[in-house]
Scaffold this active site. Sequence first.
Site, mmCIF file in Angstrom:
data_model
loop_
_atom_site.group_PDB
_atom_site.id
_atom_site.type_symbol
_atom_site.label_atom_id
_atom_site.label_comp_id
_atom_site.label_asym_id
_atom_site.label_seq_id
_atom_site.Cartn_x
_atom_site.Cartn_y
_atom_site.Cartn_z
ATOM 1 C CG ASP A 14 81.878 28.161 20.444
ATOM 2 O OD1 ASP A 14 81.337 27.291 21.180
ATOM 3 O OD2 ASP A 14 83.127 28.691 20.209
ATOM 4 C CG ASP A 16 84.584 27.852 25.466
ATOM 5 O OD1 ASP A 16 84.337 28.597 26.507
ATOM 6 O OD2 ASP A 16 84.623 26.423 25.460
#
Length: 242
Positions: A14, A16
């Site tokens: 991922d 963020d």
Amino acid sequence: MLGLPEHVTACLFDLDGVLTPTAVIHNKAWTRTFDDFLRGRDGQRPFDPVEDYNDYVDGKPREAGVRDFLASRGITLPEGTPDDPPDAQTVSGLGNRKNELLLTLIKEGLEPYPGSVRYLQAAAKAGLRRAVVSSSANTLQVITSTGLDRYLEVRVDGSTVKKRGLRGKPAPDTFLAAAQELGVTPQQAAVFEDAISGVAAGKAGGFGFVVGVDRIGAGHAEDLRAAGADVVVADLDALLED
């Protein structure tokens, strides 16, 4: 050396909160967007940057975050269209307002987490395949501006979701698409996530290992484990110590 099972040959990261501190500025943008919207509405408390952020918007596509948060407050808005202006009282309008604020914050300067850069470098050296998987439509801008693109072979992001009609997290579609592009099975891939919805997506997709990243504390590690994380770390380079 990388804290992963031997059968793992690929890493799906991922963006963020895992590779970059964009989760912090996403949070700021969401908070300001919803606080401005809620101001003047009787009986509505401000957006909670911990509970509301984690429960309703973190890791989700922008429009889904708007819908889920508003639903939690008993508010329904028209969907609108993707080109709605940021002051439109629609789901798309609020999403565009949030994105406008986010881009302003990104332009003020963004650096990746040093521990994540070290982990990416180690993964590349070890020959593991690497992809970034994010619901953000700004993923390309973020990874190129921070130099992370040199370590990532595949990008599946908000633009990919719209183009291919993929479901966003907590559905596993985006991670499954990244694994397919890398030429590995889900069992051969490890998912790295800081959002409960992302960890749930990794679990739902049958991935070989799910790493939860807890940078915020406050009991979030327990929530990540409950969602299906096999291990929870405060930073990716903690895995290099194993």
